[in-house]
Scaffold this motif. Structure first.
Motif, short mmCIF file in Angstrom:
data_model
loop_
_atom_site.label_atom_id
_atom_site.label_comp_id
_atom_site.label_asym_id
_atom_site.label_seq_id
_atom_site.Cartn_x
_atom_site.Cartn_y
_atom_site.Cartn_z
N LEU A 8 0.85 -1.18 0.00
CA LEU A 8 0.00 0.00 0.00
C LEU A 8 0.89 1.23 0.00
CD1 LEU A 8 -2.38 -1.16 2.86
CD2 LEU A 8 -2.83 -1.29 0.42
N CYS A 9 0.38 2.32 -0.49
CA CYS A 9 1.12 3.57 -0.48
C CYS A 9 0.26 4.62 0.21
CB CYS A 9 1.44 4.00 -1.91
SG CYS A 9 2.54 5.41 -1.98
N VAL A 10 0.87 5.37 1.13
CA VAL A 10 0.15 6.42 1.85
C VAL A 10 0.84 7.76 1.62
CG1 VAL A 10 -0.81 4.88 3.60
CG2 VAL A 10 1.38 5.94 4.00
N GLN A 11 0.04 8.81 1.63
CA GLN A 11 0.55 10.17 1.46
C GLN A 11 -0.37 11.06 2.29
OE1 GLN A 11 0.58 11.59 -2.61
NE2 GLN A 11 2.17 13.08 -2.15
N ALA A 12 0.19 12.09 2.87
CA ALA A 12 -0.59 12.99 3.74
C ALA A 12 -0.53 14.42 3.23
CB ALA A 12 -0.04 12.93 5.17
N ALA A 13 -1.47 15.21 3.69
CA ALA A 13 -1.44 16.65 3.48
C ALA A 13 -1.00 17.27 4.80
CB ALA A 13 -2.80 17.17 3.06
N ASP A 14 -0.09 18.20 4.75
CA ASP A 14 0.49 18.76 5.97
C ASP A 14 0.56 20.27 5.84
OD1 ASP A 14 1.96 18.77 8.45
OD2 ASP A 14 3.78 19.07 7.29
N GLY A 15 0.23 20.96 6.92
CA GLY A 15 0.34 22.41 6.91
C GLY A 15 0.33 22.97 8.31
N ALA A 16 1.31 23.77 8.63
CA ALA A 16 1.37 24.43 9.93
C ALA A 16 0.41 25.61 9.93
CB ALA A 16 2.79 24.91 10.21
N VAL A 69 3.97 0.79 2.37
CA VAL A 69 3.75 -0.10 3.51
C VAL A 69 3.40 -1.48 2.96
CG1 VAL A 69 2.33 -0.50 5.56
CG2 VAL A 69 2.86 1.84 4.86
N VAL A 70 4.06 -2.51 3.47
CA VAL A 70 3.75 -3.87 3.04
C VAL A 70 3.22 -4.64 4.24
CG1 VAL A 70 4.68 -6.02 2.08
CG2 VAL A 70 5.56 -3.82 1.28
N ILE A 71 2.06 -5.27 4.10
CA ILE A 71 1.47 -6.05 5.19
C ILE A 71 2.27 -7.34 5.35
CG2 ILE A 71 -0.59 -7.28 5.97
CD1 ILE A 71 -2.24 -5.17 4.52
N GLN A 72 2.73 -7.57 6.59
CA GLN A 72 3.55 -8.76 6.91
C GLN A 72 2.69 -9.87 7.44
OE1 GLN A 72 6.98 -8.81 6.38
NE2 GLN A 72 6.62 -6.86 5.38
#
Length: 71
Positions: A47-55, A68-71
């Protein structure tokens, strides 16, 4: 990868889902625990994850993707 006003988007838009919403702490890291069913067919699923970030007061930007790989 596609162009996006918030920065490079590395995810496949039609398959995107929201995992979590919240405020990131001062440490600059966030942990999102997700339950994974006890199903052997999921082993090795990448799986691939990405976030939005802002201070506060800063522009919101997309983070780098994380695989991320499920083990």
């Amino acid at each position: 990868m596609s162009a996006h006003p918030l920065g490079p988007l590395f995810l496949d838009v039609p398959t995107m889902i929201t995992l979590a919403l919240g405020v990131q702490g001062a440490s600059g890291t966030t942990s999102v625990p997700l339950p994974v069913p006890n199903n052997g067919a999921l082993r090795g699923l990448a799986l691939c994850v990405q976030a939005a970030d802002g201070a506060a007061g800063a522009a919101v930007r997309l983070t780098n993707p994380v695989a991320v790989v499920i083990q």
